[in-house]
Design a protein around this motif. Structure first.
Motif, PDB file in Angstrom:
ATOM      1  N   LEU A 122      20.984  -8.335  60.858  1.00  0.00           N
ATOM      2  CA  LEU A 122      19.689  -7.703  60.638  1.00  0.00           C
ATOM      3  C   LEU A 122      19.286  -6.957  61.900  1.00  0.00           C
ATOM      4  O   LEU A 122      19.116  -7.558  62.966  1.00  0.00           O
ATOM      5  CB  LEU A 122      18.637  -8.754  60.270  1.00  0.00           C
ATOM      6  N   HIS A 123      19.161  -5.627  61.787  1.00  0.00           N
ATOM      7  CA  HIS A 123      18.786  -4.793  62.941  1.00  0.00           C
ATOM      8  C   HIS A 123      17.282  -4.733  63.090  1.00  0.00           C
ATOM      9  O   HIS A 123      16.518  -5.043  62.154  1.00  0.00           O
ATOM     10  CB  HIS A 123      19.365  -3.390  62.772  1.00  0.00           C
ATOM     11  N   ASP A 124      16.865  -4.298  64.293  1.00  0.00           N
ATOM     12  CA  ASP A 124      15.429  -4.274  64.594  1.00  0.00           C
ATOM     13  C   ASP A 124      14.671  -3.330  63.690  1.00  0.00           C
ATOM     14  O   ASP A 124      13.478  -3.536  63.436  1.00  0.00           O
ATOM     15  CB  ASP A 124      15.221  -3.874  66.061  1.00  0.00           C
ATOM     16  N   ASN A 125      15.327  -2.279  63.229  1.00  0.00           N
ATOM     17  CA  ASN A 125      14.632  -1.320  62.361  1.00  0.00           C
ATOM     18  C   ASN A 125      14.625  -1.750  60.902  1.00  0.00           C
ATOM     19  O   ASN A 125      14.235  -0.989  60.037  1.00  0.00           O
ATOM     20  CB  ASN A 125      15.256   0.063  62.490  1.00  0.00           C
ATOM     21  N   GLY A 126      15.103  -2.977  60.604  1.00  0.00           N
ATOM     22  CA  GLY A 126      15.076  -3.504  59.249  1.00  0.00           C
ATOM     23  C   GLY A 126      16.351  -3.283  58.465  1.00  0.00           C
ATOM     24  O   GLY A 126      16.475  -3.787  57.340  1.00  0.00           O
TER      25      GLY A 126
END
Length: 1304
Positions: A490-494
């Motif tokens: 899961l990346h910070d930008n969703g």
């Protein structure tokens, strides 16, 4: 490579997601953001309107203003300038003004109530392409070998022009390591040659913005040597530049540019570094480059203009240092060092400052981190005003390149400008701080379907916005748990990442965004597809011109994706040619040409991926014929042949074949002379005298020989004496008193000169005599007559022509003619080795009496007779030949117990000599042959009788017989062997005490004093139990009282008088009843397919057998057989199709004729009445016929009866109703409806199968076909006592019926 490109693309996409996460939806309040602006240095075309771009977004939409040269630019006051609606872009109409008026520095400002954003300083300059100044260029005269520089000096333009040199025909002047153009456009000659003289050296300048080309005045260059300079000095003295140095000699290099031993150069980071060193010298020097303080960056370095220019792209700080160029020729070298300094305009270290979206009470930082050489300075502004002049804000703190925001409050939104600058440039960036309080929303399209290839990375977006920033969680399908941890990232930008997607990752995904204000869900789907793969790649092909070739490209892809197959040739499109046929999985090229050669690539594309494979096509053809044949190094007996190879057509030439034609002796015929490897183009040819040679050459590659080259010129060799004599000299005789001397004549090429003839010499061997010599021409043999029979001779044949004789010939040997031998071998005798082999001995015949070449001996032998008294004489002669000088030989294959005669003869090449005296020998007894026959007879319940015949080949006196026998059960297993010795005079034996209904196998062999011979075998079966036999006799003899149908037993069949074959069937029998014929047998074979076959006894065609499958039983009821017919029946076992069927012995089944239905009808009243009516009609018809006959004068029937003792009833003729003679052509039996004999009885033929024994009506008889035989009057017919019992029963009405049928 393909995977790396895919990863790079996904990485770019990922970074895009990160950037997209900072986007604020335009329906929310936000400060302005400049989205598009013109470049800092903006060069315009003075012929077009000036457009200065400035676009921005914001909520509310921003308003725009401009400054020009640092002051406010009132657009409304300039009628030539307009601003586009809803935009800040300026449009300057230069149709009424000059472009020079608008060459200024412009800056755009975009503002709304939340802040102000500013653009870069845009410096607008118009492009310029000035004309060359008018000048008169004097011709340049130079001495050959000196250096020369032709200056270009183009006018200054904006941007700088592109320089190139051409001639009057607009053709570029060739450049080389000797002649090159410098970076400033001048043309340099390291040394000039006479060929450099021309009057059209023209320098051209192309200005890219205006797309104009301008040219300098042509320059004339004349290159002269020193003598020419002195001759023309006066002519050019007044109006030319004259170079009057000493004649140019070879010299070491020196640099034309740059000058001096060293120089320096400054370049900016990220730009292109170009350094050049142009040297002069004679010979032309070569230039090389090195980096003194390190290595050249290989991937970013290239060398241009024949190594004169060093080019490094994307310069970095590591490229600073000292670079050395070296010019070198045979006389020495020279060096120049260039010190490179790398400066840097400001550049971002971690990217430009990013917009901040903060909720009230949140904290964050705004960073402006950059670098440069020299180190740049950083200044901040808010809404376009220096930050130190902006309103104070306690939540904001500036620290060098960072602004810290703490506990922001509504109303703190603004746009901050960061300006980074040094001596080489500046960076200006806008970043806003937007203070909002918003519930989360997902910006990614709802129900979006993501497709990804299996084993590739999958990225599923959840672009969201909210303030505070929402937290993103993911669920799949049933939402049993959040997707966190392997294999999910899961990346910070969703964005949800699956590093290696598999088929089970397909499904429906839910993204949930939540913050302190609210929650939002979005649903998307992921489909994992199978990759596209080329299963069968095209293969390298070598094909001959004119043939066809097929490239296969079989592909596997996901069935839900639509594939597209594309073929390329040499990375370009396929030629539009109907010979190229593209199918779904192949490319076919018909009638291949050389232009079809190249690399063919098949590419299978889908919407998600692709795969490709390539293969090369090489087109080959037989080579072109060699050309330019030339004869050199000509000598009396040799010549040198050279040629030029033709095109080998992509298949290397393996060898050359040289052929010659002799125009003098064999015109029109070409002969192979020699071969040379394909790498040579010269051949040294050895020749013969007295020939007119022409030569041609053929080239061979892997395809075939080329066509022959054109013939060379004729090369004639001088005559000479022969170099060789005839070969194959031999002597032999065709008659007993001659000697034929023959040889292989020389060919015309071997004759070496005209007048060829042969000197033939011979003398008797071992006799001191002189050579006899004759001369022979135009022949290859000579016959010497009147010589003694078979005498050895020495022979010589020498070639001679008009220029002399050949070498001394070698001596050959031969014999005069042969005659028949005059003597026979003596002391002939035979030694008997065994009953079939004898050895014959004889003494050799003296050589003189053989009178020829000894070929061998022949033994004539024949069998006089057998020593057994019953055998006849044998006089057929046999011959055995023993080649060579033998004194004995073996006679094989003799008959035992026989008397033989023989004699021996010697033979030579002429024939056989007289026979030796005839001798005789006797062979001893041997083992006898197989008994001639073995027959099993008289089978009883417990005994069998065997009968046999003695062996045909006895080979001695029979001393007795040995009989062995054993039982065979139903599974073909053999019981214990019994043995019985029998005397020689017996030919039959009865074996008692055997088991009933049992099969036995017998082996019988004969014996002599030498032992037992081979055995003959046979089989026999004892009969069944007598109780069963008696029961059958009762059924057949008396008949069954329960049925009106008789039961007949098939007649017994005697075994044939020959050795019985081994059959798995035994005891085949039949019983005929009203239901059919019951066939029974015993079977002991392994085959499962057993059939009962039957056919009419009178049918001879083999294909008419009808068969019924038995299904494993040992009896079968044959139904549907026709009454009154006889059938042949057999049992058949069939194995594999390639094996013959096994057959039982045949039985004959006779089915009696029955008339039960007719008897029943005859008792019915209606049938009796019908028969009476028919009889009355027949009686009337007969009366009418008799009346008509009497009227015609025919003899009455009574007279005919008186005339014949046994009259036959005459059939009625159709024309006059009289009775003519009748003949049955089939079996000549009594006629149907014939009158009875005078005694009133009718004899039944032996073959008749009468029903009188079983049916009613004793005076009615039926033939085999059911026809009635009896009297017209219906009187009772007394039967002969020998034929059967008498019957006094009344005639049945059926008899009258049948008698009437015989008339109809």
């Amino acid at each position: 490579m393909e995977r790396r490109r895919m990863d790079a693309a996904l990485l770019v996409l990922f970074l895009g997601h990160l950037a997209a996460a900072l986007e604020v939806p335009l329906d929310l309040p936000q400060p302005p953001t400049i989205t598009h602006q013109s470049p800092k240095d903006y060069i315009i075309d003075p012929r077009e309107n000036i457009i200065i771009h400035c676009e921005a977004k914001g909520k509310p939409h921003p308003s725009f203003s401009w400054t020009r040269n640092g002051t406010h630019f009132d657009i409304d006051e300039d009628p030539n300038v307009t601003m586009r609606p809803h935009s800040g872009t300026l449009v300057v109409d230069i149709s009424r003004a000059k472009a020079e008026q608008y060459e200024c520095v412009y800056q755009c400002t975009a503002r709304n109530k939340h802040g102000t954003a500013v653009s870069n300083n845009i410096v607008v300059k118009q492009s310029r392409s000035p004309l060359w100044s008018k000048e008169k260029i004097k011709p340049i005269v130079v001495q050959e070998g000196v250096s020369l520089v032709l200056p270009c000096r183009p006018p200054a333009g904006l941007p700088p022009p592109i320089i190139f040199w051409m001639d009057n025909n607009f053709q570029r002047l060739p450049q080389s390591s000797r002649v090159a153009q410098s970076l400033n456009g001048d043309l340099y000659f390291s040394n000039v040659l006479r060929d450099d003289s021309r009057n059209d050296y023209i320098c051209y300048a192309r200005f890219p913005y205006t797309q104009t080309i301008q040219q300098k005045q042509p320059i004339t260059v004349k290159v002269l040597n020193m003598d020419a300079i002195n001759d023309t000095m006066a002519a050019f003295y007044n109006d030319t530049d004259l170079f009057s140095e000493e004649p140019a000699d070879e010299r070491k290099p020196s640099f034309l540019i740059p000058s001096g031993p060293s120089s320096s150069k400054t370049v900016l980071r990220g730009q292109v570094l170009e350094m050049e060193c142009i040297a002069e010298g004679l010979p032309t020097p070569e230039v090389s480059w090195t980096k003194v303080s390190g290595d050249l960056p290989a991937k970013r370095t290239s060398f241009l203009h024949y190594q004169r220019t060093l080019r490094i792209v994307n310069v970095s700080e590591s490229d600073a240092g000292d670079y050395r160029c070296t010019a070198r020729n045979q006389l020495g070298s020279v060096h120049h060092t260039i010190h490179v300094m790398v400066k840097a305009a400001p550049y971002w270290i971690s990217g430009a400052p990013r917009n901040l979206v903060l909720a009230p009470g949140e904290s964050s930082v705004l960073t402006c981190r950059a670098s440069g050489t020299p180190k740049p300075s950083i200044t901040w502004a808010m809404n376009g005003i220096p930050i130190e002049n902006s309103p104070k804000d306690l939540s904001r703190k500036v620290e060098d390149d960072t602004i810290i925001f703490t506990d922001v409050q509504p109303g703190s939104s603004a746009v901050y400008q960061c300006n980074v600058s040094n001596d080489y440039g500046y960076l200006l960036s806008n970043a806003f701080v937007n203070v909002l309080s918003e519930p989360p929303r997902v910006l990614t399209q709802s129900n979006k379907v993501y497709q990804v290839i299996k084993n590739h990375r999958a990225l599923i977006d959840c672009a969201s916005f909210g303030s505070p920033i929402p937290k993103i969680t993911w669920f799949k399908d049933s939402r049993s748990s959040t997707l966190d941890g392997d294999p999910y990232i899961l990346h910070d930008n969703g964005t949800l990442e699956i590093h290696i997607a598999q088929a089970h990752n397909s499904g429906r995904y839910t993204c949930v965004a939540r913050n302190s204000i609210g929650i939002y869900e979005n649903h998307v789907s992921l489909e994992v597809k199978e990759p596209t793969r080329i299963l069968k790649q095209p293969e390298y092909k070598v094909v001959q011109r004119g043939k066809s070739v097929v490239f296969e490209c079989k592909v596997k892809h996901d069935p839900s994706l639509i594939p597209t197959m594309t073929w390329l040739k040499d990375d370009g499109e396929l030629p539009a040619d109907e010979r190229l046929i593209v199918d779904s999985d192949s490319l076919t090229i018909t009638d291949v040409t050389e232009n079809d050669a190249g690399v063919y690539t098949c590419i299978m594309n889908t919407t998600l991926d692709h795969d490709s494979a390539s293969a090369e096509l090489t087109v080959v053809e037989r080579p072109d014929p060699p050309t330019d044949l030339e004869l050199t190094d000509q000598k009396k007996r040799s010549v040198q042949l050279t040629w030029t190879p033709g095109d080998e057509h992509n298949s290397p030439i393996q060898k050359f074949l040289i052929q010659y034609e002799d125009l003098l002796h064999h015109r029109g015929h070409w002969h192979n002379l020699t071969e040379v490897p394909g790498t040579k183009t010269t051949a040294h040819l050895k020749l013969s005298p007295y020939a007119h040679y022409t030569f041609r050459v053929l080239a061979l590659n892997a395809v075939d020989f080329s066509r022959p080259s054109l013939s060379s010129r004729v090369y004639k060799t001088e005559p000479a004496a022969p170099d060789e004599n005839p070969t194959g000299v031999q002597g032999f005789g065709t008659e007993h008193d001659n000697l034929v001397i023959s040889w292989k004549p020389l060919s015309g090429l071997q004759s070496n000169g005209p007048g060829l003839h042969y000197k033939v010499m011979w003398r008797q061997k071992a006799v001191d005599s002189d050579w006899t010599t004759v001369t022979v021409a135009n022949n290859s043999k000579f016959v010497v007559s009147g010589v003694p029979t078979f005498v050895p001779y020495e022979l010589k044949v020498q070639a001679v022509n008009d220029y002399g004789a050949g070498p001394e010939p070698a001596i050959a040997h031969g014999y005069s003619g042969e005659d028949l031998p005059v003597a026979a071998p003596e002391n002939v005798q035979a030694i008997v080795m065994n009953s079939a082999l004898a050895e014959v001995h004889w003494d050799p015949v003296p050589f003189k009496l053989i009178r020829g070449h000894l070929k061998g001996f022949k033994v004539y032998y024949w069998r006089e007779r057998s020593l057994h008294k019953h055998n006849p004489h044998h006089v057929e002669k046999q011959i055995l030949t023993f080649s060579g000088n033998h004194t004995r030989g073996m006679l094989p294959g003799l008959h035992p117990f026989s008397l033989y005669s023989f004699n021996v003869r010697v033979y030579n090449g002429k024939g056989e000599g007289p026979p030796s005296p005839t001798r005789q020998f006797e062979t001893p007894e041997g083992v006898p042959g197989t008994p001639t026959s073995l027959i099993v007879t008289n089978p009883n319940l417990d005994s069998l009788t065997l009968e046999w015949s003695p062996p045909h080949v006895r080979n001695g006196r029979i001393t007795g017989y040995t009989l062995k026998y054993q039982q065979v059960n139903n599974s073909n297993e053999l019981g214990p062997m019994e043995e019985l010795a029998l005397p020689a005079n017996e030919t039959s034996v009865t074996l008692p005490n055997l088991k009933y209904s049992t099969r036995y196998k017998f082996y019988l062999n004969a014996k002599t004093v030498r032992g037992a011979g081979p055995a003959i075998s046979g089989e026999g079966v004892t009969i069944m139990d007598e109780a069963l036999i008696s029961q059958l006799d009762v059924d057949v003899g008396t008949g069954n009282t329960q049925t009106s149908h008789p039961i007949a037993r098939s007649p017994s069949r005697h075994p044939t008088p020959q050795a019985p074959s081994v059959s798995p069937f035994g005891n085949v029998s039949s019983l005929v009843g009203e239901d059919g014929a019951l066939i029974s047998w015993e079977y002991r074979g392994p085959e499962k397919n057993v059939y009962v076959e039957y056919k009419n006894k009178n049918s001879e065609a083999e294909e008419e057998w009808q068969k019924e499958l038995v299904n494993g039983s040992q009896n079968f009821m044959l139904k549907g057989l026709k009454g009154g017919l006889s059938y042949r029946v057999r049992v058949v076992a069939k194995g594999h199709h390639d094996q013959p069927p096994l057959l039982s012995e045949e039985v004959l089944v006779t089915v009696p004729a029955v008339a039960s239905r007719q008897v029943d009808i005859a008792t019915q009243g209606w049938f009796i009445g019908l028969m009476c009516a028919i009889a009355l009609l027949i009686l009337i018809l007969l009366i009418i016929c008799f009346i008509q006959r009497n009227k015609g004068g025919k003899y009455p029937v009574k007279e005919k009866e008186d005339a014949h003792t046994d009259p036959e009833f005459q059939p009625m003729k159709e024309d006059d109703c009289t009775f003519g003679e009748y003949s049955d052509n089939e079996d000549h039996k009594p006629l149907k409806g014939s009158r009875t004999p005078s005694n009133g009885t009718v004899k039944r033929d032996d073959s008749d199968d009468s029903l009188v024994d079983y049916g009613e009506g004793g005076d009615g008889q039926f033939n085999e076909d059911g026809s009635f035989i009896g009297q017209y009057s219906g009187k009772s017919a007394s039967r002969d006592t020998a034929e059967g019992h008498e019957s006094s029963e009344a005639p049945s009405p059926i008899n009258a019926m049948n008698s009437l049928n015989s008339f109809v």
